[in-house]
Scaffold this motif. Sequence first.
Motif, mmCIF file in Angstrom:
data_model
loop_
_atom_site.group_PDB
_atom_site.id
_atom_site.type_symbol
_atom_site.label_atom_id
_atom_site.label_comp_id
_atom_site.label_asym_id
_atom_site.label_seq_id
_atom_site.Cartn_x
_atom_site.Cartn_y
_atom_site.Cartn_z
ATOM 1 N N SER A 230 4.955 6.242 0.531
ATOM 2 C CA SER A 230 4.444 4.864 0.523
ATOM 3 C C SER A 230 4.221 4.263 -0.860
ATOM 4 O O SER A 230 4.614 3.123 -1.110
ATOM 5 N N PRO A 231 3.592 4.987 -1.806
ATOM 6 C CA PRO A 231 3.385 4.377 -3.125
ATOM 7 C C PRO A 231 4.696 3.968 -3.805
ATOM 8 O O PRO A 231 4.778 2.943 -4.466
ATOM 9 N N VAL A 232 5.719 4.764 -3.614
ATOM 10 C CA VAL A 232 7.012 4.458 -4.229
ATOM 11 C C VAL A 232 7.666 3.275 -3.512
ATOM 12 O O VAL A 232 8.337 2.445 -4.141
ATOM 13 N N LYS A 233 7.450 3.167 -2.214
ATOM 14 C CA LYS A 233 8.004 2.038 -1.461
ATOM 15 C C LYS A 233 7.511 0.713 -2.048
ATOM 16 O O LYS A 233 8.264 -0.238 -2.183
ATOM 17 N N TYR A 234 6.220 0.664 -2.397
ATOM 18 C CA TYR A 234 5.662 -0.562 -2.969
ATOM 19 C C TYR A 234 6.275 -0.874 -4.334
ATOM 20 O O TYR A 234 6.512 -2.038 -4.669
ATOM 21 N N LYS A 235 6.558 0.155 -5.116
ATOM 22 C CA LYS A 235 7.210 -0.044 -6.409
ATOM 23 C C LYS A 235 8.618 -0.604 -6.216
ATOM 24 O O LYS A 235 9.037 -1.525 -6.912
ATOM 25 N N VAL A 236 9.340 -0.038 -5.251
ATOM 26 C CA VAL A 236 10.709 -0.495 -4.969
ATOM 27 C C VAL A 236 10.679 -1.946 -4.500
ATOM 28 O O VAL A 236 11.468 -2.776 -4.953
ATOM 29 N N LEU A 237 9.755 -2.272 -3.596
ATOM 30 C CA LEU A 237 9.640 -3.639 -3.094
ATOM 31 C C LEU A 237 9.335 -4.613 -4.238
ATOM 32 O O LEU A 237 9.946 -5.678 -4.339
ATOM 33 N N GLY A 238 8.428 -4.231 -5.125
ATOM 34 C CA GLY A 238 8.105 -5.077 -6.273
ATOM 35 C C GLY A 238 9.305 -5.289 -7.174
ATOM 36 O O GLY A 238 9.559 -6.405 -7.653
ATOM 37 N N TYR A 239 10.070 -4.222 -7.399
ATOM 38 C CA TYR A 239 11.269 -4.329 -8.232
ATOM 39 C C TYR A 239 12.283 -5.282 -7.597
ATOM 40 O O TYR A 239 12.826 -6.161 -8.266
ATOM 41 N N VAL A 240 12.525 -5.133 -6.299
ATOM 42 C CA VAL A 240 13.498 -5.988 -5.609
ATOM 43 C C VAL A 240 13.048 -7.446 -5.641
ATOM 44 O O VAL A 240 13.857 -8.352 -5.868
ATOM 45 N N GLU A 241 11.759 -7.691 -5.461
ATOM 46 C CA GLU A 241 11.246 -9.060 -5.531
ATOM 47 C C GLU A 241 11.491 -9.666 -6.907
ATOM 48 O O GLU A 241 11.905 -10.828 -7.027
ATOM 49 N N ARG A 242 11.256 -8.876 -7.982
ATOM 50 C CA ARG A 242 11.480 -9.385 -9.346
ATOM 51 C C ARG A 242 12.950 -9.701 -9.574
ATOM 52 O O ARG A 242 13.291 -10.725 -10.163
#
Length: 111
Positions: free
Chosen positions: A87-99
């Motif tokens: 889960s913590p990595v999922k949030y990082k990936v989501l943030g990266y994709v949004e940027r």
Amino acid sequence: MSLGEKIRSLRLRAKRSLKDQSKLLRVSMNSLYRWEHDLVIPRRPMLERIADGYDVTLDWLLSDSSMPSLVNETENKLLGLYRTLPSPVKYKVLGYVERVCVEEKGTGYRR
């Protein structure tokens, strides 16, 4: 729906003639006609080109289902990989994709 019916329906939905589609695929009109009428099954590389060209999955094209998949093969692969992350990595990936979306298109996913 048969494979041939799917190939034909995709072509018609894209408003392409038999001639236009055969040129895009670099095959004869006769080959395309034979595929659409289930007289011959295209080889796998051609099936992949057809699926990519119409943005459907190869699985859908070869399945008995008449409903197209809502995701293509690349998206399906990304989703599969994403689901394996903690889960913590999922949030990082989501943030990266949004940027990336904001930088590329000026839009982003809003939660």
